[in-house]
Design an enzyme around this catalytic site. Sequence first.
Site, PDB file in Angstrom:
ATOM      1  N   TYR A 251      -3.636   8.573 -15.891  1.00 45.88           N
ATOM      2  CA  TYR A 251      -5.025   8.934 -15.580  1.00 45.88           C
ATOM      3  C   TYR A 251      -5.640   7.758 -14.826  1.00 45.88           C
ATOM      4  CZ  TYR A 251      -9.600  11.125 -16.540  1.00 45.88           C
ATOM      5  OH  TYR A 251     -10.835  11.720 -16.428  1.00 45.88           O
ATOM      6  N   ARG A 304     -13.928  15.045  -3.363  1.00 45.05           N
ATOM      7  CA  ARG A 304     -14.515  13.821  -3.906  1.00 45.05           C
ATOM      8  C   ARG A 304     -13.649  13.328  -5.061  1.00 45.05           C
ATOM      9  NH1 ARG A 304     -17.070  11.580  -7.757  1.00 45.05           N
ATOM     10  NH2 ARG A 304     -16.807  13.434  -9.046  1.00 45.05           N
ATOM     11  N   LYS A 322      -5.274  15.508 -15.635  1.00 45.53           N
ATOM     12  CA  LYS A 322      -6.220  16.021 -16.626  1.00 45.53           C
ATOM     13  C   LYS A 322      -5.535  16.936 -17.633  1.00 45.53           C
ATOM     14  CE  LYS A 322     -10.458  14.673 -15.173  1.00 45.53           C
ATOM     15  NZ  LYS A 322     -11.591  14.184 -15.963  1.00 45.53           N
ATOM     16  N   GLU A 394     -13.193  20.227 -10.971  1.00 48.04           N
ATOM     17  CA  GLU A 394     -12.897  18.790 -10.975  1.00 48.04           C
ATOM     18  C   GLU A 394     -13.011  18.208  -9.573  1.00 48.04           C
ATOM     19  OE1 GLU A 394     -12.347  15.363 -12.883  1.00 48.04           O
ATOM     20  OE2 GLU A 394     -12.338  17.305 -13.886  1.00 48.04           O
ATOM     21  N   ASP A 395     -13.819  17.162  -9.435  1.00 48.11           N
ATOM     22  CA  ASP A 395     -13.930  16.374  -8.206  1.00 48.11           C
ATOM     23  C   ASP A 395     -14.298  17.205  -6.977  1.00 48.11           C
ATOM     24  OD1 ASP A 395     -13.499  14.127  -9.609  1.00 48.11           O
ATOM     25  OD2 ASP A 395     -11.438  13.792  -8.985  1.00 48.11           O
ATOM     26  N   ASP A 417     -16.283  18.656 -15.520  1.00 48.02           N
ATOM     27  CA  ASP A 417     -16.118  17.403 -16.251  1.00 48.02           C
ATOM     28  C   ASP A 417     -16.931  16.280 -15.630  1.00 48.02           C
ATOM     29  OD1 ASP A 417     -14.893  15.860 -18.332  1.00 48.02           O
ATOM     30  OD2 ASP A 417     -13.599  14.953 -16.822  1.00 48.02           O
ATOM     31  N   ASP A 418     -17.083  16.294 -14.310  1.00 55.39           N
ATOM     32  CA  ASP A 418     -17.848  15.239 -13.648  1.00 55.39           C
ATOM     33  C   ASP A 418     -19.326  15.303 -14.037  1.00 55.39           C
ATOM     34  OD1 ASP A 418     -15.571  14.346 -12.039  1.00 55.39           O
ATOM     35  OD2 ASP A 418     -15.801  16.266 -11.031  1.00 55.39           O
ATOM     36  N   ASN A 559     -15.315   4.878 -11.202  1.00 58.96           N
ATOM     37  CA  ASN A 559     -13.856   4.752 -11.178  1.00 58.96           C
ATOM     38  C   ASN A 559     -13.363   4.786  -9.739  1.00 58.96           C
ATOM     39  OD1 ASN A 559     -13.224   4.717 -14.021  1.00 58.96           O
ATOM     40  ND2 ASN A 559     -13.837   6.855 -14.093  1.00 58.96           N
TER      41      ASN A 559
END
Length: 703
Positions: A251, A304, A322, A394-395, A417-418, A559
């Site tokens: 991760y 992203r 993930k 995600e992203d 999740d973001d 991150n």
Amino acid sequence: KPTTFQASTCFPPPRSTPSAAGARRLAVAVRAVAGGVRSAAAMRARFLPLLARQWQHRASGSSGARRGCCGRHQCGETRRGLAAAAAAARWWHVGRRGFVASVEAGAKGEMESTMKEIRGGGAPCVLDMDDAATVGGGVEDTYGEDRATEEQLVTPWTVSVASGYNLLRDPRYNKGLAFTEKERETHYLRGLLPPAVTSQELQERKIMHNIRQYQLPLQRYMAMMDLQEGNERLFYKLLIDNVEELLPIVYTPTVGEACQKYGSIFSRPQGLYISLKEKGKILEVLKNWPERSIQVIVVTDGERILGLGDLGCQGMGIPVGKLSLYTALGGVRPSACLPITLDVGTNNEELLNDEFYIGLRQRRVTGQEYADFLHEFMAAVKQNYGEKVLIQFEDFANHNAFDLLARYGTTHLVFNDDIQGTASVVLAGLVAALKLVGGTLAEHTYLFLGAGEAGTGIAELIALEMSRQTKTPIDECRKKIWLVDSKGLIVSTRKESLQHFKKPWAHEHEHVGNLLDAVNAIKPTVLIGTSGKGQTFTQEVVEAISSFNEMPIILALSNPTSQAECTAEQAYTWSKGRAVFATGSPFDPVEYNGKTHVPGQANNAYIFPGFGLGVVMSGAIRVHDDMLLAASEALAQQVTQENFDKGLIYPPFSNIRKISAHIAANVAARAYELGLASRRPRPKDLVKYAESCMYSPIYRNYR
């Protein structure tokens, strides 16, 4: 036994009017059983087997309290299934919309959120489920070995019983040298393996020894991915037993580098790649995936990736990573997880000119074409996998992430999740930090650097929890929270030019152009970085917030490690060891003035695996804000006094499966309270039930 389907004669009307929560549960059961039925013939095909079983039980004098009928709980389950069938029959008979409207009257939740505002004042909330947007289906555990205990014998099924060379090439069943003599004889493995028979523990020690020999994190990542493709159970055993050492490998931060170089290191595909070439055929693509019982999907469009920007199709490393954690930390079965990358092009010129790039060589599509492609994907997922598959966005870029969550939050089981996962884990850290610095959430002032998905998501959840604790309108609670973006402090004079998700945070104040001036003007007690830009918490900023706070709370969350707003050493040194500090990526302990400070890690991996398990085990069909608050509460409760003594506001990852079980139990309990859970009956001890649902990586013995 009735042979014709007539709702008015087979099923009597309900004896009483259900409560609000009961109404929602009944509506959930109706949709789960009858959703997707489009004809009387289909109704007969679905419900007559239930009728036959019930009549058989009556004829034999069986009851739910007796054994030997059809299993420990089967009779009771049959009656409950018939109750749902009866409700569904009445639903079909009197008109679906009329029935659902009658049972769901007055069953709306009180909690509002940013998503509600994005949809518009008259738009539905999560509890206002649109019947037209629901279909039948759902998740069923069809594989006996998933329920088997570690001592029971299982059959290694693929299309047929796996044996010989094929068995060694199937990662789900391969055990390498751990196949016993009997298994080698039975499954035609003689001569295909060296004669030595080893244990899984010895295999684990050998692999860890080999991984530690690599000097570069990316080499370790590639070794772990090779192991996952060759021996699934050993991969998860390794990850579970060495989570603190291997989490940064599979991760963040290593997965970021892996995504940047994904084209160069790509060898075997993992998950599904759905590109614009498949437009109009997405359902067919989903059917190409060999597993039919999918519980969790993690999907990205790669625009992203962490703080690294647009990586296009090479963002697949994020869904793969993930979902590895969903299994290792949350216990969701690997076969029930599906990573997906939606390839709509990339605007990264470096990738477009890279000969090893694995995606479409075109610029990203936007606007209506993008929206239509995403809508086809969402409709196909629900049609193929049913109502209860969790879809984690995600992203995605900010402008798409909020719109997708707002658009599909009331029609699908979706989670970002973001936005939501990050918010939940940060809220848990803040709740825990209050035990060190004192006060309540409402008594503190918050300043964010970064007003994207993560920043506004965290701010919204903090405001929601404040509102819940103080019984104050959420608009008032938002006034305690300030955000700084690339143009300075977000204030009311900028409101007309702001994106919709920033507007709730535009407060009355004069213009402030940079972070340092904002710190001096607002005088926050909590400073949170979600900017994705490294070294933005300068010495002047940290010294400023430390000058008017005895113990400033500083969270540098961006991150990977290179993008963190400041390092642990900088935070402790510039605050003279007084900061309560946590980051998004791991940092080593820091010694200052003879005291060792251990920085916490506000890692989403604390939340999303347990949250996903809670959603799956309760059979929830929607995600509600209260479920996120429940996850935060459970995580904060796992921080011990020993952790506080070290300055930690998060528990160690070594106990992550226990932590995930408590989070799952809390999330499931809230889903049952909200009437969003469809799995019945509700387990008496949700923590024990969560632990019993968790995937075990221990090798199984084969027949």
